[in-house]
Design an enzyme around this catalytic site. Structure first.
Site, PDB file in Angstrom:
ATOM      1  N   PRO A 263     -41.424 -15.590  75.671  1.00 25.64           N
ATOM      2  CA  PRO A 263     -41.816 -16.783  74.914  1.00 25.64           C
ATOM      3  C   PRO A 263     -43.303 -16.765  74.577  1.00 25.64           C
ATOM      4  CG  PRO A 263     -41.583 -17.311  77.235  1.00 25.64           C
ATOM      5  CD  PRO A 263     -41.213 -15.867  77.095  1.00 25.64           C
ATOM      6  N   CYS A 331     -59.106 -23.574  47.824  1.00 29.61           N
ATOM      7  CA  CYS A 331     -58.710 -23.770  46.427  1.00 29.61           C
ATOM      8  C   CYS A 331     -57.231 -23.486  46.230  1.00 29.61           C
ATOM      9  CB  CYS A 331     -59.555 -22.884  45.524  1.00 29.61           C
ATOM     10  SG  CYS A 331     -61.243 -23.453  45.531  1.00 29.61           S
TER      11      CYS A 331
HETATM   12  C1  LIG Z   1     -40.370  -9.789  69.278  1.00 28.17           C
HETATM   13  C2  LIG Z   1     -40.854 -11.165  69.506  1.00 28.17           C
HETATM   14  N1  LIG Z   1     -40.864 -11.654  70.755  1.00 28.17           N
HETATM   15  C3  LIG Z   1     -41.313 -12.894  71.039  1.00 28.17           C
HETATM   16  C4  LIG Z   1     -41.795 -13.726  70.039  1.00 28.17           C
HETATM   17  C5  LIG Z   1     -42.288 -15.072  70.418  1.00 28.17           C
HETATM   18  O1  LIG Z   1     -41.610 -16.107  69.780  1.00 28.17           O
HETATM   19  P1  LIG Z   1     -41.943 -17.594  70.208  1.00 28.17           P
HETATM   20  O2  LIG Z   1     -43.384 -17.798  70.025  1.00 28.17           O
HETATM   21  O3  LIG Z   1     -41.135 -18.447  69.288  1.00 28.17           O
HETATM   22  O4  LIG Z   1     -41.508 -17.758  71.628  1.00 28.17           O
HETATM   23  C6  LIG Z   1     -41.774 -13.271  68.715  1.00 28.17           C
HETATM   24  C7  LIG Z   1     -42.259 -14.143  67.647  1.00 28.17           C
HETATM   25  O5  LIG Z   1     -42.328 -13.846  66.494  1.00 28.17           O
HETATM   26  C8  LIG Z   1     -41.311 -11.968  68.441  1.00 28.17           C
HETATM   27  O6  LIG Z   1     -41.296 -11.474  67.205  1.00 28.17           O
END
Ligand SMILES: Cc1ncc(COP(=O)(O)O)c(C=O)c1O
Length: 406
Positions: A263, A331
């Site tokens: 996350p 802009c």
């Molecule tokens: C491969 C991967 N892991 C984890 C994340 C983290 O996602 P989030 O910030 O929604 O938890 C992303 C976000 O783009 C991602 O591309």
């Protein structure tokens, strides 16, 4: 929006006085709280904070101290993670469309590489025969707050489709790569546990075809409420359900297997605000614009995803609410921080605090229109410290060799 408890009007005014505006402020207490909540909800999982959400070294340091690892997407993210003190084993790199240079640089750092195209796997095999590798799959179940952040399905550039997996195994065998991880990330801003589980089940069903696995990474994407009508996810319920499914699959697999999650937004979103100053109040026939010294170059989410961010103005003005459009100096008509907010009109010189700006805020900031990126400040209880100075002209315009025309 209600003022965040860690950045009320007095504190915001003091920081604005000290550092000027605009600036991002982060709460290290909230960063720690979110990191620990994740560790508690998923006690047996390896949590890899997706540092693309916010790579300020002070944020990374807070996350590291809370015991999390990092998920990276570029060689420089890997380098920074190492500099901040994450151990190699705490870092995973998920490359999308990596160049040969990317692969070589990440391989040199000795961190786990997660690949999602047959070409990348082939090139990595030639570069590092015998190495361990992880595969990112795309099992057609996706979700998220905007089409740009849904990362599954055949129109998405991410992940290997199930029908490509036999060839992926053949390429791995040819180069003696050991496939030790399976990974998926279905999108960003997911509130439905059922959707997450719907994606997890087919991922776990793949385990039987991969005898050497050491971990399964179910990605990130945990939703965070931005709008007043959105509710936080029940993190503990997510923890119980995901862990239960994973544990059952790991038992069937019969060898030790680590659950991994990555996350980003969940860790840092609510721990950050963007503070700007009202420069210009302007009325047109149809709209009331509150012009500020920040805008889409500092927080592009409203322009890019039509994202809603809560907004407060300090000091509180006692007057009837109007429908306000918060904008900046860029802009573009899309230069909006917030649209149609029924609030009392602030005065020029007042502060505007944009909430939920810790994730994909500074990280996506640019120099568009030759504007500096803002300062960043870490707030810890009654203390604060500058964790990135505001840029100056020379930081933005790197060409020191430009001579003035005579
Ligand atoms: C491969 C991967 N892991 C984890 C994340 C983290 O996602 P989030 O910030 O929604 O938890 C992303 C976000 O783009 C991602 O591309």
């Amino acid at each position: 929006m209600k003022a965040p408890s860690w950045l009320g009007p007095r504190r915001a005014a003091a920081l604005a006085e000290r550092f000027g505006t605009p600036f991002y402020a982060y709460s290290s207490r909230l960063l720690r709280a979110r990191s620990r909540a994740l560790a508690k909800a998923f006690p047996s999982a390896a949590i890899r904070y997706a540092m693309k959400a916010n790579a300020n070294p002070a944020v990374l340091e807070a996350v590291r101290r809370a015991g999390l690892g990092v998920d990276t997407v570029s060689p420089w993210e890997v380098l920074l993670a190492r500099e901040v003190g994450f151990r190699k084993k705490q870092i995973i790199y998920s490359g999308n469309m990596p160049s040969d240079d990317d692969l070589a640089a990440v391989h040199r750092e000795g961190v786990m590489i997660n690949l999602d195209a047959l070409s990348s796997l082939r090139r990595y095999g030639r570069l590092a025969p015998g190495a361990k590798v992880s595969l990112r799959v795309n099992l057609d179940v996706g979700g998220g707050h905007h089409p740009h952040v849904i990362t599954a399905g055949s129109e998405s550039k991410f992940g290997l489709a199930p029908e490509e997996l036999p060839e992926a195994r053949a390429i791995a065998a040819e180069h003696k790569l050991r496939i030790v991880g399976l990974h998926q990330h279905i999108g960003s801003g997911i509130f439905e546990l059922d959707l997450f589980l719907e994606a997890l089940d087919p991922l776990l069903a793949l385990l039987v075809d991969f005898p050497d696995l050491e971990f399964v990474d179910a990605g990130g994407g945990f939703g965070v409420p931005y709008r007043p009508d959105e509710r936080p996810i029940d993190l503990e319920a997510w923890g119980r359900a995901i862990t239960e499914r994973f544990d059952a699959a790991a038992r069937r697999y019969g060898r030790p297997l680590q659950l991994m999650l990555e996350p980003g937004r969940y860790v840092v979103c609510e721990a950050g605000v963007l503070v700007a100053r009202v420069t210009t109040v302007k009325r047109t026939r149809d709209r009331v614009f509150v012009g500020t010294d920040s805008g889409m170059h500092h927080l592009i989410r409203p322009a890019l995803y039509q994202s809603y961010h809560p907004v407060a103005t300090y000091p509180l003005r006692e007057r009837a609410a109007e429908r306000l459009f918060f904008t900046g100096p860029i802009c573009e008509s899309g230069d909006l921080l917030a649209e149609e907010r029924a609030m009392p009109l602030p005065e020029e010189g007042d502060l505007v605090v944009v909430g939920n700006a810790g994730a994909y805020g500074f990280a996506m900031a640019s120099h568009y229109n030759l504007r500096a990126r803002p300062a960043e400040v870490m707030v810890d209880g009654d203390d604060w410290r500058l964790v990135r100075a505001r840029e100056g002209y020379r930081d933005v315009v790197r060409r020191r060799d430009v001579k003035r025309a005579k």
